[in-house]
Motif scaffolding. Structure first.
Motif, PDB file in Angstrom:
ATOM      1  N   ALA A 120      22.136   3.733 -10.651  1.00 56.17           N
ATOM      2  CA  ALA A 120      22.022   4.254  -9.283  1.00 56.17           C
ATOM      3  C   ALA A 120      20.652   4.881  -9.049  1.00 56.17           C
ATOM      4  O   ALA A 120      20.058   4.728  -7.970  1.00 56.17           O
ATOM      5  N   THR A 121      20.124   5.584 -10.044  1.00 54.34           N
ATOM      6  CA  THR A 121      18.789   6.166  -9.893  1.00 54.34           C
ATOM      7  C   THR A 121      17.732   5.073  -9.880  1.00 54.34           C
ATOM      8  O   THR A 121      16.737   5.169  -9.155  1.00 54.34           O
ATOM      9  N   ASP A 122      17.926   4.023 -10.657  1.00 55.43           N
ATOM     10  CA  ASP A 122      17.014   2.875 -10.608  1.00 55.43           C
ATOM     11  C   ASP A 122      16.934   2.305  -9.192  1.00 55.43           C
ATOM     12  O   ASP A 122      15.850   1.946  -8.716  1.00 55.43           O
ATOM     13  N   SER A 123      18.078   2.221  -8.508  1.00 56.01           N
ATOM     14  CA  SER A 123      18.096   1.697  -7.137  1.00 56.01           C
ATOM     15  C   SER A 123      17.261   2.579  -6.212  1.00 56.01           C
ATOM     16  O   SER A 123      16.495   2.081  -5.375  1.00 56.01           O
ATOM     17  N   PHE A 124      17.386   3.882  -6.373  1.00 54.82           N
ATOM     18  CA  PHE A 124      16.615   4.833  -5.569  1.00 54.82           C
ATOM     19  C   PHE A 124      15.127   4.697  -5.871  1.00 54.82           C
ATOM     20  O   PHE A 124      14.287   4.605  -4.965  1.00 54.82           O
ATOM     21  N   VAL A 125      14.788   4.646  -7.159  1.00 54.04           N
ATOM     22  CA  VAL A 125      13.384   4.533  -7.573  1.00 54.04           C
ATOM     23  C   VAL A 125      12.787   3.207  -7.093  1.00 54.04           C
ATOM     24  O   VAL A 125      11.655   3.159  -6.597  1.00 54.04           O
ATOM     25  N   ASP A 126      13.540   2.124  -7.217  1.00 55.89           N
ATOM     26  CA  ASP A 126      13.040   0.816  -6.775  1.00 55.89           C
ATOM     27  C   ASP A 126      12.790   0.797  -5.267  1.00 55.89           C
ATOM     28  O   ASP A 126      11.825   0.177  -4.791  1.00 55.89           O
ATOM     29  N   THR A 127      13.652   1.476  -4.521  1.00 57.71           N
ATOM     30  CA  THR A 127      13.462   1.565  -3.069  1.00 57.71           C
ATOM     31  C   THR A 127      12.180   2.316  -2.738  1.00 57.71           C
ATOM     32  O   THR A 127      11.401   1.900  -1.871  1.00 57.71           O
ATOM     33  N   LEU A 128      11.927   3.400  -3.439  1.00 58.75           N
ATOM     34  CA  LEU A 128      10.702   4.171  -3.222  1.00 58.75           C
ATOM     35  C   LEU A 128       9.465   3.373  -3.650  1.00 58.75           C
ATOM     36  O   LEU A 128       8.400   3.475  -3.023  1.00 58.75           O
ATOM     37  N   LYS A 129       9.590   2.575  -4.713  1.00 58.85           N
ATOM     38  CA  LYS A 129       8.498   1.684  -5.129  1.00 58.85           C
ATOM     39  C   LYS A 129       8.136   0.714  -4.009  1.00 58.85           C
ATOM     40  O   LYS A 129       6.959   0.499  -3.705  1.00 58.85           O
ATOM     41  N   ILE A 132      15.516  15.625  -5.581  1.00 67.30           N
ATOM     42  CA  ILE A 132      15.292  14.418  -4.776  1.00 67.30           C
ATOM     43  C   ILE A 132      13.930  14.480  -4.104  1.00 67.30           C
ATOM     44  O   ILE A 132      13.191  13.493  -4.056  1.00 67.30           O
ATOM     45  N   ALA A 133      13.568  15.657  -3.583  1.00 67.11           N
ATOM     46  CA  ALA A 133      12.246  15.828  -2.966  1.00 67.11           C
ATOM     47  C   ALA A 133      11.139  15.594  -3.998  1.00 67.11           C
ATOM     48  O   ALA A 133      10.117  14.962  -3.699  1.00 67.11           O
ATOM     49  N   GLU A 134      11.330  16.096  -5.212  1.00 66.62           N
ATOM     50  CA  GLU A 134      10.342  15.889  -6.271  1.00 66.62           C
ATOM     51  C   GLU A 134      10.153  14.401  -6.569  1.00 66.62           C
ATOM     52  O   GLU A 134       9.015  13.927  -6.742  1.00 66.62           O
ATOM     53  N   ILE A 135      11.248  13.674  -6.644  1.00 69.35           N
ATOM     54  CA  ILE A 135      11.166  12.245  -6.939  1.00 69.35           C
ATOM     55  C   ILE A 135      10.412  11.516  -5.830  1.00 69.35           C
ATOM     56  O   ILE A 135       9.528  10.687  -6.095  1.00 69.35           O
ATOM     57  N   VAL A 136      10.745  11.819  -4.582  1.00 69.86           N
ATOM     58  CA  VAL A 136      10.070  11.165  -3.451  1.00 69.86           C
ATOM     59  C   VAL A 136       8.578  11.485  -3.466  1.00 69.86           C
ATOM     60  O   VAL A 136       7.738  10.588  -3.288  1.00 69.86           O
ATOM     61  N   ARG A 137       8.230  12.735  -3.694  1.00 68.99           N
ATOM     62  CA  ARG A 137       6.806  13.132  -3.692  1.00 68.99           C
ATOM     63  C   ARG A 137       6.046  12.525  -4.863  1.00 68.99           C
ATOM     64  O   ARG A 137       4.822  12.359  -4.783  1.00 68.99           O
ATOM     65  N   SER A 138       6.751  12.180  -5.937  1.00 70.63           N
ATOM     66  CA  SER A 138       6.058  11.544  -7.066  1.00 70.63           C
ATOM     67  C   SER A 138       5.523  10.171  -6.686  1.00 70.63           C
ATOM     68  O   SER A 138       4.651   9.640  -7.375  1.00 70.63           O
ATOM     69  N   PHE A 139       6.031   9.593  -5.585  1.00 73.68           N
ATOM     70  CA  PHE A 139       5.517   8.312  -5.073  1.00 73.68           C
ATOM     71  C   PHE A 139       4.520   8.521  -3.930  1.00 73.68           C
ATOM     72  O   PHE A 139       4.200   7.582  -3.204  1.00 73.68           O
ATOM     73  N   VAL A 176       6.470  10.820 -15.764  1.00 69.60           N
ATOM     74  CA  VAL A 176       7.585  11.759 -15.887  1.00 69.60           C
ATOM     75  C   VAL A 176       8.906  11.038 -15.669  1.00 69.60           C
ATOM     76  O   VAL A 176       9.864  11.181 -16.453  1.00 69.60           O
ATOM     77  N   LEU A 177       8.982  10.238 -14.605  1.00 68.65           N
ATOM     78  CA  LEU A 177      10.201   9.484 -14.332  1.00 68.65           C
ATOM     79  C   LEU A 177      10.499   8.479 -15.441  1.00 68.65           C
ATOM     80  O   LEU A 177      11.646   8.323 -15.870  1.00 68.65           O
ATOM     81  N   VAL A 178       9.465   7.803 -15.888  1.00 69.88           N
ATOM     82  CA  VAL A 178       9.646   6.802 -16.952  1.00 69.88           C
ATOM     83  C   VAL A 178      10.198   7.459 -18.212  1.00 69.88           C
ATOM     84  O   VAL A 178      11.128   6.949 -18.855  1.00 69.88           O
ATOM     85  N   GLN A 179       9.642   8.612 -18.574  1.00 70.27           N
ATOM     86  CA  GLN A 179      10.088   9.303 -19.780  1.00 70.27           C
ATOM     87  C   GLN A 179      11.491   9.883 -19.612  1.00 70.27           C
ATOM     88  O   GLN A 179      12.303   9.846 -20.551  1.00 70.27           O
ATOM     89  N   ILE A 237       8.744   1.002  -0.754  1.00 68.58           N
ATOM     90  CA  ILE A 237       8.203   1.696   0.419  1.00 68.58           C
ATOM     91  C   ILE A 237       6.764   2.112   0.184  1.00 68.58           C
ATOM     92  O   ILE A 237       5.891   1.947   1.044  1.00 68.58           O
ATOM     93  N   SER A 238       6.478   2.651  -1.005  1.00 66.35           N
ATOM     94  CA  SER A 238       5.166   3.242  -1.281  1.00 66.35           C
ATOM     95  C   SER A 238       4.156   2.253  -1.842  1.00 66.35           C
ATOM     96  O   SER A 238       2.946   2.469  -1.741  1.00 66.35           O
ATOM     97  N   GLY A 239       4.643   1.196  -2.485  1.00 62.86           N
ATOM     98  CA  GLY A 239       3.741   0.286  -3.183  1.00 62.86           C
ATOM     99  C   GLY A 239       3.221   0.856  -4.479  1.00 62.86           C
ATOM    100  O   GLY A 239       2.251   0.360  -5.044  1.00 62.86           O
ATOM    101  N   ARG A 240       3.887   1.901  -4.999  1.00 66.64           N
ATOM    102  CA  ARG A 240       3.452   2.560  -6.226  1.00 66.64           C
ATOM    103  C   ARG A 240       4.503   2.406  -7.321  1.00 66.64           C
ATOM    104  O   ARG A 240       5.694   2.264  -7.051  1.00 66.64           O
ATOM    105  N   GLU A 241       4.046   2.491  -8.559  1.00 68.30           N
ATOM    106  CA  GLU A 241       4.943   2.489  -9.703  1.00 68.30           C
ATOM    107  C   GLU A 241       5.412   3.918  -9.980  1.00 68.30           C
ATOM    108  O   GLU A 241       4.725   4.883  -9.643  1.00 68.30           O
ATOM    109  N   PRO A 242       6.580   4.083 -10.609  1.00 65.94           N
ATOM    110  CA  PRO A 242       7.020   5.446 -10.956  1.00 65.94           C
ATOM    111  C   PRO A 242       6.060   6.090 -11.942  1.00 65.94           C
ATOM    112  O   PRO A 242       5.464   5.412 -12.788  1.00 65.94           O
ATOM    113  N   ASP A 243       5.911   7.408 -11.830  1.00 62.66           N
ATOM    114  CA  ASP A 243       4.977   8.104 -12.714  1.00 62.66           C
ATOM    115  C   ASP A 243       5.575   8.262 -14.113  1.00 62.66           C
ATOM    116  O   ASP A 243       6.735   7.928 -14.373  1.00 62.66           O
TER     117      ASP A 243
END
Length: 450
Positions: A267-276, A182-189, A286-289, A278-284
């Motif tokens: 459920a992971t999409d919901s988490f990723v979309d929330t981070l998008k 989870i920390a890795e995913i958050v830091r990727s944004f 690694v997440l996409v793949q 907050i950050s204004g960034r697209e997923p990297d």
């Protein structure tokens, strides 16, 4: 059509409970706070029982102190014993923070733990932060104790401040591997997570060159104070009483986001979309793949998992996430059970689109006798839950896929990854391979029909 709700025989006693005790949850939380210790206010046996469960899953040294009630404390109260326990812990461990959780006995005799701590602090200026948590097991489960401890930490430490790039994460009772991922995913944004609690190192650390009385790692006091100024608080917790994200919102105006535990694509999409957002960034990439590979694997394994009947059990937030994931991959849950009494599992799964016209049975305040009694009529193919369900799986004659806590009969329970696209991939592969292995056992040609 509503899901049928199993009616427990109210005259029967609980047998082989589906939960653990409330102070255990609080003890795990304080393993996720840097340089902290836990004292249980009550009998010595409570500390021993809890250490056994945590060590059995995580295979790491765990010290939990006790005020060690005897007959004297039961009659006259445990103020003196608790003060002595605090003195001993400070002298031997030198912590910055001590969590003090009540047990059933301390709550039953009515010890005022808040008052005792106030009197102790007035007499002795130790500089150690003493944090009381009310955790009677007759009133709640390990999840209630866990959430109460997280709430107490936020209530005690969080302060207002200038908003930076931090995000508060309240993951609930997940594995050490889950917290790291989870920390890795958050830091990727390009956001910095403040995870409460973070026992990813303390309960799954490496070999030490020198002995540490308190395992290194955890969220430190300085970071806990920043919770009042995070950009957002993301919670995977369903507890409306001890709602840490809600506390930060009410007290400091921190936006609170409530999401399901990120298991599976949706459920992971919901988490990723929330981070998008907050950050204004697209997923990297690694997440996409990772997401693309997970969806591809769903296609590859669909014929193996489709319509397999599944028994699910665990704490309400986790088991509801597993139910969503099960439906997403084509499994057919026939029984979803929790030992929780304070959270409504029926509400958490109300919006799930079940793959069968026959809705699963929902069992709340369950024990394994209840689950077995019901499951005998359902002809399941799989049982998914923690290692306490091993006897259940043996009685039913079906495989147990181990998830959650505790995992006491296997090595690596603290490293089981459930969350994110990557964790969902590992979990999916385990489920499919278990089904294939089951088919091979009864096949003359080795590979069955797969």
């Amino acid at each position: 059509m509503n899901s049928p709700v199993y009616k427990k025989n109210k005259s029967s006693a609980t047998q082989n409970t589906c939960t653990l005790c409330a102070p255990l949850g609080a003890s795990v939380v304080f393993k996720g706070v840097e340089n902290s210790m836990m004292i249980l206010h009550g009998g010595q046996g409570c500390a021993t029982y809890i250490r056994r469960y945590i060590i059995g899953t995580c295979r790491e040294p765990v010290d939990i102190a006790s005020s060690s009630f005897s007959e004297t404390e039961v009659i006259f109260g445990g103020e003196f014993s608790l003060g002595k326990a605090i003195d001993n812990v400070i002298a031997q461990y030198h912590p910055e923070v001590i969590g003090i959780a009540t047990t059933c006995l301390a709550e039953t005799i009515g010890d005022d733990i808040n008052g005792i701590i106030k009197k102790y602090n007035a007499k002795k200026n130790t500089g150690v932060h003493l944090i009381p948590i009310s955790t009677p097991s007759y009133k709640g489960t390990h999840i209630d104790g866990f959430n109460a401890a997280v709430y107490a930490l936020c209530d005690f430490f969080a302060q207002p401040g200038t908003k930076e790039n931090n995000v508060g994460i309240f993951p609930g009772f997940l594995s050490a591997a889950d917290l790291r991922h989870i920390a890795e995913i958050v830091r990727s944004f390009k956001l910095e997570p403040i995870i409460v609690p973070d026992y990813s190192q303390t309960l799954d650390g490496g070999v030490w060159k020198t002995y540490h009385s308190i395992a290194p790692g955890g969220t430190g006091i300085a970071r806990l104070k920043l919770l009042g100024s995070v950009r957002s608080a993301i919670s995977f917790v369903t507890d409306q009483v001890n709602d840490a994200a809600g506390l930060l919102h009410a007290r400091f105006g921190v936006p609170a986001q409530y999401l399901p535990v990120p298991i599976g694509v949706k459920a992971t999409d919901s988490f990723v979309d929330t981070l998008k957002t907050i950050s204004g960034r697209e997923p990297d990439s690694v997440l996409v793949q990772d997401r693309a590979r997970l969806i591809d694997s769903y296609i590859d394994g669909h014929k193996m998992v489709y319509n397999k009947k599944t028994i699910l059990y665990g704490d309400a937030a986790f088991v509801s996430a597993m139910a969503r994931f099960s439906c997403e991959i084509g499994l057919c849950p026939v029984c979803i059970a929790t030992g929780d009494r304070s959270a409504s599992l029926k509400k958490l799964v109300a919006d799930i689109e079940w793959p069968s016209a026959q809705k699963p049975h929902i069992v709340e305040d369950a024990d394994f006798t209840d689950i077995l009694e019901l499951s005998r009529t359902l002809n399941p193919d799989l049982v998914i839950g923690n290692s306490k369900g091993y006897q259940l799986s043996c009685e039913l004659g079906v495989p147990l896929i181990r998830v959650g806590f505790p995992i006491a009969d296997r090595i690596g329970g603290e490293r089981i990854l459930h969350t994110g696209y990557k964790g969902s991939q590992e979990l999916y592969d385990r489920i499919v391979n278990t089904i294939i292995a089951r088919s091979q056992e009864s096949s003359d040609i080795g590979y069955g029909t797969y």
